[in-house]
Scaffold this motif. Structure first.
Motif, PDB file in Angstrom:
ATOM      1  N   LEU A 136       0.805  -1.221   0.000  1.00 32.03           N
ATOM      2  CA  LEU A 136       0.000   0.000   0.000  1.00 32.03           C
ATOM      3  C   LEU A 136       0.839   1.274   0.000  1.00 32.03           C
ATOM      4  N   ALA A 137       2.132   1.135   0.315  1.00 34.30           N
ATOM      5  CA  ALA A 137       2.988   2.310   0.513  1.00 34.30           C
ATOM      6  C   ALA A 137       3.050   3.240  -0.690  1.00 34.30           C
ATOM      7  N   ASP A 138       3.083   2.690  -1.896  1.00 34.18           N
ATOM      8  CA  ASP A 138       3.228   3.546  -3.079  1.00 34.18           C
ATOM      9  C   ASP A 138       1.900   3.798  -3.797  1.00 34.18           C
ATOM     10  N   LYS A 139       0.809   3.408  -3.157  1.00 35.83           N
ATOM     11  CA  LYS A 139      -0.506   3.603  -3.776  1.00 35.83           C
ATOM     12  C   LYS A 139      -1.040   4.992  -3.426  1.00 35.83           C
ATOM     13  N   PRO A 140      -1.808   5.584  -4.327  1.00 30.14           N
ATOM     14  CA  PRO A 140      -2.366   6.923  -4.069  1.00 30.14           C
ATOM     15  C   PRO A 140      -3.362   6.888  -2.912  1.00 30.14           C
ATOM     16  N   PRO A 141      -3.606   8.030  -2.271  1.00 25.40           N
ATOM     17  CA  PRO A 141      -4.588   8.094  -1.184  1.00 25.40           C
ATOM     18  C   PRO A 141      -5.944   7.567  -1.640  1.00 25.40           C
ATOM     19  N   GLY A 142      -6.646   6.916  -0.732  1.00 27.97           N
ATOM     20  CA  GLY A 142      -7.943   6.365  -1.092  1.00 27.97           C
ATOM     21  C   GLY A 142      -7.859   4.987  -1.709  1.00 27.97           C
ATOM     22  N   THR A 143      -6.716   4.295  -1.512  1.00 31.69           N
ATOM     23  CA  THR A 143      -6.551   2.940  -2.035  1.00 31.69           C
ATOM     24  C   THR A 143      -6.577   1.944  -0.885  1.00 31.69           C
ATOM     25  N   ALA A 144      -7.363   0.901  -1.044  1.00 28.01           N
ATOM     26  CA  ALA A 144      -7.446  -0.143  -0.023  1.00 28.01           C
ATOM     27  C   ALA A 144      -7.092  -1.494  -0.641  1.00 28.01           C
ATOM     28  N   LEU A 145      -6.563  -2.373   0.193  1.00 23.08           N
ATOM     29  CA  LEU A 145      -6.246  -3.738  -0.233  1.00 23.08           C
ATOM     30  C   LEU A 145      -7.392  -4.641   0.208  1.00 23.08           C
ATOM     31  N   ASP A 146      -7.991  -5.323  -0.754  1.00 19.81           N
ATOM     32  CA  ASP A 146      -9.094  -6.231  -0.455  1.00 19.81           C
ATOM     33  C   ASP A 146      -8.562  -7.400   0.380  1.00 19.81           C
ATOM     34  N   ASP A 147      -9.116  -7.576   1.574  1.00 16.80           N
ATOM     35  CA  ASP A 147      -8.665  -8.633   2.480  1.00 16.80           C
ATOM     36  C   ASP A 147      -9.757  -9.686   2.610  1.00 16.80           C
ATOM     37  N   SER A 148      -9.735 -10.658   1.717  1.00 21.46           N
ATOM     38  CA  SER A 148     -10.766 -11.692   1.714  1.00 21.46           C
ATOM     39  C   SER A 148     -10.676 -12.590   2.938  1.00 21.46           C
ATOM     40  N   ALA A 149      -9.503 -12.669   3.561  1.00 23.80           N
ATOM     41  CA  ALA A 149      -9.343 -13.503   4.752  1.00 23.80           C
ATOM     42  C   ALA A 149     -10.204 -12.986   5.897  1.00 23.80           C
ATOM     43  N   PHE A 150     -10.319 -11.660   6.006  1.00 24.10           N
ATOM     44  CA  PHE A 150     -11.089 -11.054   7.087  1.00 24.10           C
ATOM     45  C   PHE A 150     -12.401 -10.442   6.606  1.00 24.10           C
ATOM     46  N   GLN A 151     -12.731 -10.664   5.342  1.00 21.91           N
ATOM     47  CA  GLN A 151     -13.952 -10.079   4.781  1.00 21.91           C
ATOM     48  C   GLN A 151     -13.979  -8.565   5.006  1.00 21.91           C
ATOM     49  N   GLY A 152     -12.902  -7.919   4.586  1.00 20.83           N
ATOM     50  CA  GLY A 152     -12.814  -6.483   4.759  1.00 20.83           C
ATOM     51  C   GLY A 152     -11.724  -5.890   3.884  1.00 20.83           C
ATOM     52  N   TYR A 153     -11.170  -4.779   4.340  1.00 22.83           N
ATOM     53  CA  TYR A 153     -10.145  -4.071   3.571  1.00 22.83           C
ATOM     54  C   TYR A 153      -9.019  -3.629   4.497  1.00 22.83           C
ATOM     55  N   LEU A 154      -7.855  -3.433   3.899  1.00 24.91           N
ATOM     56  CA  LEU A 154      -6.700  -2.914   4.624  1.00 24.91           C
ATOM     57  C   LEU A 154      -6.326  -1.565   4.021  1.00 24.91           C
ATOM     58  N   VAL A 155      -6.070  -0.597   4.896  1.00 21.82           N
ATOM     59  CA  VAL A 155      -5.654   0.724   4.431  1.00 21.82           C
ATOM     60  C   VAL A 155      -4.445   1.169   5.239  1.00 21.82           C
TER      61      VAL A 155
END
Length: 227
Positions: A136-155
């Motif tokens: 996520l470090a080089d992603k623009p603001p407002g980017t989340a990583l889809d976390d299917s393991a936890f049924q959510g997102y990482l920011v």
């Protein structure tokens, strides 16, 4: 009376060495599973994997390797997206075959394709969290990583990794306060299982896939206003 039939894989670790026979092992397993106080009975039966299916799977694998060699020789694998797709396919075949050694090798190859996470140990808490931050470090603001393991997102906010449950995201909007998602929490080592090398009660393979095959989504912040 309700009868439920399930198929499971079980690994038995016996300090005193192997059982004398397969029958004695099944008897022992049956005694263990039926030693309960919930009035449930368990009957075991051996299930042999279908040889024809396995043979067909390895024919698919051989065909894949042949195509992969042609792609490599033609220089087509210089394309990052195609190379990634080929590595994912190789991993899928290895997993379908249940070949642990091939799975580990395929996952390692897939991880090495992503320089951001190549040096992290995804089987440890620090390595998993560190890899998620790196993605996520080089992603623009407002980017989340889809976390299917936890049924959510990482920011990643102000250098801190936050997990946001899916129910806290509506129409791609996240409620924040001082820029931090209100319903989010920091991944905590107390819910990481060193034994299973994954988050507790979660499939280790799914945990690793979140990082090996990352899916990014966009979200908008909806800042709370003081009354």
């Amino acid at each position: 009376m309700n009868i439920t039939k399930v198929t499971v894989a079980m690994t038995v670790v016996r300090p005193n060495g192997p059982f004398k026979s397969e029958a004695s092992m099944l008897d022992w397993m049956s005694l263990c599973l039926n030693c309960n106080t919930n009035n449930a009975a368990v009957v075991l039966e051996k299930i042999s994997p279908p040889s024809k299916a396995a043979g067909g799977l390895w024919r698919i694998n051989d065909a894949f390797e042949s195509v992969n060699k042609l792609l490599d020789a033609s220089g087509a694998l210089d394309n990052a997206e195609l190379q990634f797709a080929v590595y994912v396919l190789r991993l899928s075949i290895a997993r379908a075959a249940g070949d642990t050694a091939r799975c580990e090798a395929a996952e390692k190859s897939l991880q090495e394709l992503s320089p951001a996470i190549a040096e992290f140990d995804l089987a440890t808490f620090d390595g998993w969290v560190g890899a998620a931050k790196a993605l996520l470090a080089d992603k623009p603001p407002g980017t989340a990583l889809d976390d299917s393991a936890f049924q959510g997102y990482l920011v990643l906010e102000q250098g801190t990794l936050y997990a946001i449950p899916k129910h806290a995201v509506e129409n791609n909007k996240v409620v924040t306060e001082w820029g931090v998602p209100v319903d989010a929490y920091e991944p905590d080592q107390s819910i990481w299982s060193d034994e299973h090398k994954a988050w507790e009660a979660h499939d280790p393979m799914t945990n690793r896939d979140v990082l090996l095959m990352p899916k990014f989504v966009k979200y908008e912040k909806s800042e709370l206003t003081s009354s």
